[in-house]
Design an enzyme around this catalytic site. Structure first.
Site, PDB file in Angstrom:
ATOM      1  N   PHE A  95      17.897   6.238  11.939  1.00 14.87           N
ATOM      2  CA  PHE A  95      16.631   6.793  11.507  1.00 14.87           C
ATOM      3  C   PHE A  95      16.300   8.107  12.219  1.00 14.87           C
ATOM      4  O   PHE A  95      15.705   9.002  11.648  1.00 14.87           O
ATOM      5  CB  PHE A  95      15.552   5.748  11.805  1.00 14.87           C
ATOM      6  CG  PHE A  95      14.160   6.130  11.426  1.00 14.87           C
ATOM      7  CD1 PHE A  95      13.674   5.826  10.165  1.00 14.87           C
ATOM      8  CD2 PHE A  95      13.320   6.769  12.330  1.00 14.87           C
ATOM      9  CE1 PHE A  95      12.375   6.166   9.816  1.00 14.87           C
ATOM     10  CE2 PHE A  95      12.023   7.112  11.976  1.00 14.87           C
ATOM     11  CZ  PHE A  95      11.556   6.800  10.713  1.00 14.87           C
TER      12      PHE A  95
ATOM     13  N   LYS B 149       9.290   6.992  17.702  1.00 13.15           N
ATOM     14  CA  LYS B 149      10.494   7.104  16.887  1.00 13.15           C
ATOM     15  C   LYS B 149      10.271   8.213  15.873  1.00 13.15           C
ATOM     16  O   LYS B 149       9.361   8.152  15.055  1.00 13.15           O
ATOM     17  CB  LYS B 149      10.731   5.756  16.190  1.00 13.15           C
ATOM     18  CG  LYS B 149      12.021   5.669  15.435  1.00 13.15           C
ATOM     19  CD  LYS B 149      12.457   4.215  15.310  1.00 13.15           C
ATOM     20  CE  LYS B 149      12.219   3.691  13.914  1.00 13.15           C
ATOM     21  NZ  LYS B 149      12.676   2.319  13.729  1.00 13.15           N
TER      22      LYS B 149
ATOM     23  N   ASP C 251      17.545  -7.083   8.972  1.00 18.00           N
ATOM     24  CA  ASP C 251      18.392  -6.364   9.916  1.00 18.00           C
ATOM     25  C   ASP C 251      18.278  -6.992  11.302  1.00 18.00           C
ATOM     26  O   ASP C 251      18.012  -6.307  12.296  1.00 18.00           O
ATOM     27  CB  ASP C 251      18.031  -4.877   9.935  1.00 18.00           C
ATOM     28  CG  ASP C 251      19.174  -4.012  10.487  1.00 18.00           C
ATOM     29  OD1 ASP C 251      20.293  -4.544  10.647  1.00 18.00           O
ATOM     30  OD2 ASP C 251      18.932  -2.821  10.753  1.00 18.00           O
TER      31      ASP C 251
END
Ligand SMILES: *[C@@H]1O[C@H](CO)[C@@H](O)[C@H](O)[C@H]1NC(C)=O
Ligand SMILES: *[C@@H]1O[C@H](CO)[C@@H](O)[C@H](O)[C@H]1NC(C)=O
Ligand SMILES: *[C@@H]1O[C@H](CO)[C@@H](O)[C@H](O)[C@H]1NC(C)=O
Ligand SMILES: *[C@@H]1O[C@H](CO)[C@@H](O)[C@H](O)[C@H]1NC(C)=O
Ligand SMILES: *[C@@H]1O[C@H](CO)[C@@H](O)[C@H](O)[C@H]1NC(C)=O
Ligand SMILES: *[C@@H]1O[C@H](CO)[C@@H](O)[C@H](O)[C@H]1NC(C)=O
Length: 833
Positions: free
Chosen positions: A503, A520, A616
């Site tokens: 990402f 992030k 995930d």
């Protein structure tokens, strides 16, 4: 069983109490109503304002003047008599009230400047203080106003002190000091930034600066349950043509868990302002109100909601903003008051310290659901909170000229923006309050092991905990300005990078209030990234759980895709297993980490109406905080499970190689059991401390899942476990653990256990390990693995059936992170009074 009966009884009693409170009027313990400067008592409605001559012992000094006038303000209620007299103070003077019950009290000052003798009261300049709080400073008033404050009185007397500024003078026409229902203002509220539970409201002095009835007429104190005045909202609307009024007062329902008539009368909840979308199903705009406030203060904003516009449940989803902050995301009122349409509900939000002299409140449609776009607001209260000096008086406090704009050509206009009559009140929001309290405590509470729970309270327990999971905080999302994030990360300092993923990069950061965060930052251009970014915000805004990493906020300014999470001091589980410098974890620590992660996943699968599949699950997505408590992270791929998506088919197989459910891979059918499979791989990873795919190894060893299963089937799993664990695992514990992992890896989803079963089995493995250490550490510290029994493969049927029933109980407990036994002990305590 007897215990359960008692719980039921208490439950029923609490509902009866609730019903009783609803219909009773609030009778204040302390109730001083003073008609200042008048020789006679004044009757207003059913209240008598006593002359402060006959109550003169209340007054500290004689240096004052009785003033009277024949003019009177045109008020919309019958209190004009109060304004015809005033007491003028030429020196500092105080009223002293003896307080029967130390608690929050309202102080209301009625002020109407008129000219008497040489005193032109519109020229008066003075300060008022009470209970160590400055209420007004260098205050002047040029038209009639009622100032309303509430302070928590902790001594047996309360002084209200009037001090002229310079050589000016002070005055007051009437004064109220009244007890506020104990639980009217709860200790906690949501805070828009930082997004935590704000605590400490009990110690705050408050001033009601706006009290507004959306979409309806003025409600004067005679028609309010607690002598408050609610003014209409039209004059506060920024673009009145975008808004429409609706009214359906008979529809209002007061139900347990929601508001009560004391919080606001049905005339407030029964009218609303909503989007004027003119039947355009693509409408996408906000309805916005603007309110004047004093800059430099925090405000407590109380939103009143009641869905009087929908015909059915789950038809209205909207967002609520305070300035540019999102205060409540994707609000679906029907999730708060289960199965009640038009249930009265309120939410408290604390703002940041204001910089500007206005607060904008907006409501607009949520675009996450395919429903007709609409957004509503029924009522609003804005309360100023004292600053760090305990003061409520702003630099410009007091002048009321602006508020007289309210006039819409009716008598109504004369009522000044600030409000009249009684303040806040309303008892029985106890239940709601308690719920919030519990929900808030849930964040810090440790889970009580199942062995201490009876198991009797299951049905009621799960009902209750479902209620608490939908706490006010569950819908909050937070949008950060880009500059704030630049600041927090030292402008994305490369040396602050703590992780790099598909990402983008993850930075360590610190918000200006000192909160540590992980930031992030997505690669701007990727389209897939955008979808995952949105999923993650959506998921994490809905789900709050001790074992799910919480989202603190996000930023989508300038095409950025930035997510801000709570900072997890100890990084990933993977990092503690191999390939990085972290010290290796003991068996007990590993079990606890797995148990925590299993709880988080179990909550995702069952804690909400629609199951959520993480998709995930891997050791790199299980993070550890400073106490090595584990939390599941990275919801970018999450999908709502079968209950919504009847086909179970997802478009593309996603997930991480080595963890992927072969059944999902073959048939592209996505269920919770795919997460269970991946979790099974994690369990082997934890045991063997090696990568799930390691191409450098001989062929049969490359894939951990295959390799471990081979040894497990041979009953010799102990041959391949992490060497640092050798001799430290109790055989029973290892057997339980290995069986659990093996079951998770069953070829077909139907043969795999649920996360709830996995959770219980891991708990059990931990107990087996612990039992021994408490027994004889000497004997067991050496070579316990050697004792591993040959029937390692037989999944013990007795254990298994035991697990099913016990797991249910523990699950019910864990839904909200609130233990049932705690819930009930709370009930017993608070209802028993
Ligand atoms: C006003 O009311 C108080 C308390 O009810 C009473 O004691 C007092 O006599 C009254 N005064 C007059 C002038 O009626
Ligand atoms: C009120 O008095 C204070 C202190 O004497 C002074 O600074 C302020 O300007 C006065 N305000 C007005 C409106 O006269
Ligand atoms: C007032 O403050 C005390 C602590 O000083 C607190 O225990 C009490 O609950 C508060 N009461 C109210 C009604 O806020
Ligand atoms: C408000 O109260 C007054 C008197 O108590 C009553 O006559 C009036 O109808 C009420 N108005 C509303 C809107 O309920
Ligand atoms: C509504 O207002 C908020 C806050 O100012 C803003 O972020 C949002 O884009 C607005 N929505 C619409 C549809 O204009
Ligand atoms: C309000 O005043 C109290 C002291 O009376 C103080 O403890 C509290 O921190 C103040 N509130 C704020 C927001 O500063």
């Amino acid at each position: 069983m007897g215990c359960r009966g008692l719980h039921l009884l208490i439950w029923v009693l609490s509902i009866l109490c609730f019903a009783c409170f609803c219909c009773c009027q609030f009778i204040p313990q302390d109730n001083y109503l003073i008609n200042c400067g008048s020789p006679t008592n004044a009757t207003v409605g059913n209240r008598v304002f006593v002359s402060d001559n006959s109550a003169s012992k209340l007054l500290s000094t004689p240096q004052n003047v009785l003033a009277s006038t024949s003019s009177k303000p045109v008020t919309s209620s019958k209190d004009s008599v109060l304004y015809q007299t005033a007491r003028v103070f030429t020196g500092s003077s105080k009223y002293t009230f003896s307080i029967r019950q130390s608690d929050r009290h309202w102080i209301r000052l009625y002020l109407y400047p008129f000219v008497y003798d040489k005193y032109d009261m519109s020229k008066a300049n003075f300060s008022v203080s009470s209970a160590n709080h400055a209420l007004l400073s260098d205050f002047s008033v040029n038209s009639y106003v009622v100032k309303e404050f509430s302070v928590n009185v902790t001594s047996s007397t309360l002084d209200v002190t009037f001090s002229p500024s310079g050589d000016s003078f002070a005055f007051v026409n009437a004064l109220e000091v009244i007890s506020v229902p104990n639980k009217l203002i709860a200790d906690d509220a949501s805070s828009i930034s930082p997004p935590v539970v704000f605590q400490g409201l009990l110690w705050q002095a408050l001033e009601t600066v706006h009290r507004v009835n959306m979409g309806g007429p003025i409600i004067t104190f005679e028609n309010d349950t607690l002598w408050r005045t609610w003014v209409p909202d039209r004059s506060f609307l920024v673009e009145a043509n975008l808004a429409k009024s609706v009214s359906n007062i008979p529809a209002v329902n007061y139900v347990e868990g929601g508001a009560t008539p004391l919080i606001a009368p049905n005339t407030v909840y029964g009218t609303a302002t909503m989007m004027n979308s003119e039947n355009d199903p693509n409408s996408n705009f906000n309805v916005t109100w603007e309110f004047k406030v004093d800059p430099g203060f925090q405000y407590l904003v109380r939103f009143h909601f009641c869905d009087i516009v929908s015909r059915n449940l789950n038809q209205l989803y909207f967002n609520v903003f305070i300035d540019s902050w999102i205060a409540i995301r994707d609000l679906d009122l029907s999730t708060y008051l289960t199965n009640t349409l038009a249930g009265a509900y309120f939410m408290d939000v604390v703002t940041v310290k204001t910089v500007s002299n206005k607060i904008r409140i907006s409501v607009g449609p949520s675009n996450l659901h395919d429903v007709y776009p609409n957004a509503i607001l029924n009522g609003l209260e804005i309360m100023k909170m004292n600053n760090s000096q305990g003061s409520l008086s702003g630099p410009t406090a007091g002048t009321t000229s602006s508020s007289s704009k309210i006039n819409v050509g009716m008598i109504v206009g004369v009522v000044i923006g600030v409000s009249v009559a009684a303040v806040l009140a309303g008892i029985l929001f106890i239940i709601c309050w308690r719920r919030r309290k519990l929900a808030a405590q849930g964040h810090t509470k440790t889970w009580i092991p199942l062995s201490t729970n009876g198991g009797n309270s299951h049905t009621m327990g799960s009902k209750y905990s479902n209620g608490t999971t939908t706490s006010i905080h569950s819908n909050l999302g937070y949008r950060f300005p880009f500059v704030a994030i630049q600041e927090a990360t030292n402008n994305f300092d490369e040396s602050w990078v703590i992780g790099i993923g598909g990402f983008g990069k993850v930075y360590k950061g610190e918000l200006n209030d000192g909160t540590k965060v992980a930031v992030k930052r997505g690669n701007p251009r990727s389209q897939q990234g955008l979808a995952e970014f949105q999923t993650e915000i959506e998921m994490l805004s809905q789900f709050r759980h001790r074992h799910l990493v919480s989202l603190i906020g996000y930023c989508d300014e300038k095409n950025e895709m930035i997510l801000i999470y709570e900072y997890m001091e100890n990084g990933t589980l993977k990092g503690h297993l191999y390939g990085s410098g972290f010290p290796s974890l003991s068996w007990k620590q590993r079990l606890e980490v797995c148990i925590g992660a299993a709880r988080g996943l179990h909550y995702l699968h069952t804690g909400y109406a629609k199951a959520v599949i993480h998709r995930d699950v891997k050791s790199a997505n299980i993070l550890l905080d400073e106490n090595l408590m584990s939390k599941v992270a990275d919801f970018g791929l999450s999908k709502t499970g079968p209950e919504l998506d009847q086909t179970h088919v997802s478009t593309a197989v996603k997930g991480s190689f080595g963890y992927l459910d072969p059944e999902y891979f073959r048939r592209q059918q996505l269920t919770e059991k795919s997460d269970v499979y991946s979790f099974g791989v994690v369990l082997f990873e934890v045991l063997c401390a090696r990568p799930v795919i390691d191409p450098s190894l001989p062929r049969e060893m490359v894939n951990l899942a295959e390799w471990a299963m081979k040894w497990q089937k041979k009953g010799q799993l102990d041959q391949i476990i992490d060497s640092t664990l050798a001799g430290k695992i109790r055989p029973d514990s290892l057997r339980k653990f290995a069986e659990t992992a093996e079951k998770c890896l069953a070829d077909y989803g139907v043969d795999r256990p649920s996360m709830g079963d996995v959770l219980w089995n891991l708990e059990y493995a931990l107990q087996l390990q612990e039992a021994v250490l408490q027994g004889d550490p000497e004997e067991n510290s050496t070579n316990v693995i050697g004792e591993l029994s040959p029937q390692v493969n037989n999944f013990n049927q007795d254990d298994n059936s035991f697990s099913a029933s016990q797991a249910d109980v523990s699950i019910a407990d864990d839904l909200s992170g609130v233990s049932m036994s705690r819930v009930f002990s709370q009930l017993v305590k608070s209802e028993g009074r």
